[in-house]
Scaffold this active site. Structure first.
Site, PDB file in Angstrom:
ATOM      1  N   ASP A  45      15.210  14.897  33.890  1.00 51.88           N
ATOM      2  CA  ASP A  45      14.205  15.922  33.553  1.00 51.88           C
ATOM      3  C   ASP A  45      14.697  16.752  32.373  1.00 51.88           C
ATOM      4  O   ASP A  45      14.610  17.983  32.381  1.00 51.88           O
ATOM      5  CB  ASP A  45      13.915  16.807  34.765  1.00 51.88           C
ATOM      6  CG  ASP A  45      12.622  17.621  34.594  1.00 51.88           C
ATOM      7  OD1 ASP A  45      11.788  17.238  33.744  1.00 51.88           O
ATOM      8  OD2 ASP A  45      12.452  18.627  35.294  1.00 51.88           O
ATOM      9  N   GLY A  73       9.112  27.727  41.060  1.00 49.57           N
ATOM     10  CA  GLY A  73       8.811  26.324  41.301  1.00 49.57           C
ATOM     11  C   GLY A  73       8.126  26.172  42.636  1.00 49.57           C
ATOM     12  O   GLY A  73       7.894  27.153  43.340  1.00 49.57           O
ATOM     13  N   PHE A  79       9.299  24.936  45.301  1.00 49.53           N
ATOM     14  CA  PHE A  79      10.189  25.128  46.436  1.00 49.53           C
ATOM     15  C   PHE A  79      10.751  26.543  46.513  1.00 49.53           C
ATOM     16  O   PHE A  79      11.402  26.893  47.491  1.00 49.53           O
ATOM     17  CB  PHE A  79      11.361  24.145  46.377  1.00 49.53           C
ATOM     18  CG  PHE A  79      10.960  22.721  46.631  1.00 49.53           C
ATOM     19  CD1 PHE A  79       9.845  22.424  47.392  1.00 49.53           C
ATOM     20  CD2 PHE A  79      11.688  21.684  46.087  1.00 49.53           C
ATOM     21  CE1 PHE A  79       9.471  21.115  47.630  1.00 49.53           C
ATOM     22  CE2 PHE A  79      11.321  20.356  46.321  1.00 49.53           C
ATOM     23  CZ  PHE A  79      10.210  20.075  47.098  1.00 49.53           C
ATOM     24  N   GLU A  94      12.090  30.199  43.916  1.00 45.62           N
ATOM     25  CA  GLU A  94      12.117  30.941  42.656  1.00 45.62           C
ATOM     26  C   GLU A  94      13.554  31.091  42.180  1.00 45.62           C
ATOM     27  O   GLU A  94      14.509  30.920  42.936  1.00 45.62           O
ATOM     28  CB  GLU A  94      11.478  32.325  42.859  1.00 45.62           C
ATOM     29  CG  GLU A  94      12.140  33.132  43.970  1.00 45.62           C
ATOM     30  CD  GLU A  94      11.310  34.331  44.411  1.00 45.62           C
ATOM     31  OE1 GLU A  94      10.178  34.480  43.941  1.00 45.62           O
ATOM     32  OE2 GLU A  94      11.816  35.106  45.236  1.00 45.62           O
ATOM     33  N   ILE A 136      13.075  34.945  37.018  1.00 45.39           N
ATOM     34  CA  ILE A 136      13.154  34.298  35.687  1.00 45.39           C
ATOM     35  C   ILE A 136      12.595  32.875  35.720  1.00 45.39           C
ATOM     36  O   ILE A 136      12.536  32.202  34.708  1.00 45.39           O
ATOM     37  CB  ILE A 136      14.608  34.289  35.147  1.00 45.39           C
ATOM     38  CG1 ILE A 136      15.578  33.698  36.181  1.00 45.39           C
ATOM     39  CG2 ILE A 136      15.038  35.687  34.755  1.00 45.39           C
ATOM     40  CD1 ILE A 136      17.018  33.602  35.680  1.00 45.39           C
TER      41      ILE A 136
END
Length: 426
Positions: free
Chosen positions: A274, A160, A162, A164, A157
């Site tokens: 963020d 990134g 680094f 998932e 879903i």
């Protein structure tokens, strides 16, 4: 004659401005493409204008600095072939090699050294050096046995750099699992970030904050487990639905503000850093309730004084929703999240991202120069417009706190007609 001269001067001035804009745009483009690891786009720009290899941002960082920090080998090779200065220094006197060493990009370190790269400066100023924390306290409360996780029907879903995020099952319950790539599970910085996020999440309990359930910290791959929210994220919801009605937007905004007011609670302030639609999740497809999530870039600060300002890593977060003081690498405080909240409120009412016509880096640069998106939606009442403008004020001390935002949103909600759907949940 005077009128003609005046017209000529105005035309010359406009032409100069347009030329300046074009140069700024191209500078932004090469920095953006370097950041995005798009070597072909970088090469195309350099073929059109070789001087762009010397482009610099606010902090005198070149495209080679950007590529070195991220470890983008092909981009770096292209820049070096077009004559990039391997030992150029940014505002902190860092060379690209210093950044590559700070980020532990071993292949990049070798490449830069082969071109005569030297390491000096603050050695990766973008990192806040800290020892890796020892194993977390009370691990028995939340450490999960990997065998308890069922990935047989897992669905990705999110992804990134680094790892998932997958929808999986834990003891029969659907959960979201952030799984770190095995190849990075020994990386000191990755382990540090992972433990930092777990340390934050384990302390959080609020109906408008995604709930932490557990983590795998003793085995590889490292995994972080949170509740799974069936409604997806706000970004996708807005993409499908377009502009929200004022009543729906205000209800969404209230949920976000409640979660953020909790995170900003003193003395343990969590600055999200963020906040954006992708990190705001819908509890279910009916969009009855929102939660703030993804604390990978968050910062936990113990406040001594309510107006403390902190020197933290600049350019943290996503460009389009980024406060100008972050983009400029200036000192900032929790009000950076208030700025991002204003951008989200704008997007909910307008139905498109702020400054949608700009690339994200260019949008952040444009905002840092003092500009803001224009209001076009009919849903913007004077009160909502005032709130948005207050929240994205250039002077962060003039932005309201989330407690103040909640009070203003409650008053605004009383003045707008409720949607039938939302009146059930208000």
């Amino acid at each position: 004659m005077t009128g003609s001269s005046s017209d000529a001067n105005a035309a010359a001035s406009a032409a100069a401005k347009n030329k300046g804009k074009k140069n700024v745009s191209r500078t932004s483009m090469i920095l953006w493409h370097a950041h995005q690891n798009d070597a072909s786009a970088v090469k195309k720009l350099l073929q059109e204008d070789r001087t762009l290899v010397l482009a610099r941002d606010y902090d005198r960082r070149t495209p080679l600095h950007v590529a070195s920090l991220h470890g983008w080998i092909d981009v770096a090779k292209c820049l070096l072939e077009f004559g990039a200065d391997v030992n150029c220094q940014d505002r902190w006197k860092n060379t690209p090699l210093a950044d590559a060493e700070g980020a532990k990009k071993h292949q990049m370190i070798e490449l830069l050294k082969s071109y005569g790269g030297l390491s000096y400066g603050q050695n990766g100023s973008h990192f806040e050096p800290k020892p890796v924390a020892p194993p977390l306290p009370n691990k028995c409360d939340w450490e999960v046995e990997p065998t308890e996780l069922d990935f047989s029907t897992a669905i990705i879903i999110g992804k990134g750099s680094f790892g998932e995020i997958l929808k999986a099952f834990w003891r029969g319950t659907p959960v979201a699992v952030k799984r770190i790539l095995p190849s990075l599970s020994d990386d000191r910085l990755v382990i540090q970030d992972f433990r930092h996020e777990v340390n934050l999440l384990v302390k959080l309990r609020h109906p408008n904050v995604v709930q932490f359930l557990g983590a795998v910290t003793d085995r590889k791959p490292l995994m972080l487990i949170t509740e799974y929210l069936r409604g997806g994220d706000l970004h996708q919801h807005l993409k499908e639905k377009g502009a929200l009605s004022p009543a729906a937007a205000v209800s969404f905004a209230l949920d976000i503000a409640r979660g953020m007011a909790y995170l900003h609670n003193e003395p343990n302030v969590i600055i999200h850093r963020d906040l954006k639609p992708r990190n705001v999740l819908l509890v279910n497809p009916g969009a009855e309730h929102l939660k703030v999530g993804d604390f990978g870039l968050s910062k936990l600060i113990r406040v001594q004084h309510s107006h403390d300002v902190y020197k933290m890593t600049g350019e943290t977060g996503s460009y389009r929703y980024m406060a100008p003081e972050v983009f400029k690498h200036r000192k900032y405080d929790k009000k950076v999240d208030v700025f991002s909240f204003a951008m989200i409120l704008y997007e909910m009412l307008e139905g498109e991202p702020p400054l949608a016509g700009y690339e994200p880096y260019e949008a952040a640069k444009y905002v840092a120069e003092g500009h803001r998106p224009g209001f076009r939606a009919k849903g913007y009442s004077p009160e909502l417009k005032d709130l948005t403008e207050n929240c994205w004020a250039a002077d962060m001390s003039k932005r309201p706190s989330f407690i103040e935002i909640l009070k203003r949103l409650e008053r605004i909600r009383e003045t707008i007609p409720s949607d039938h759907h939302w009146s059930l949940f208000s």
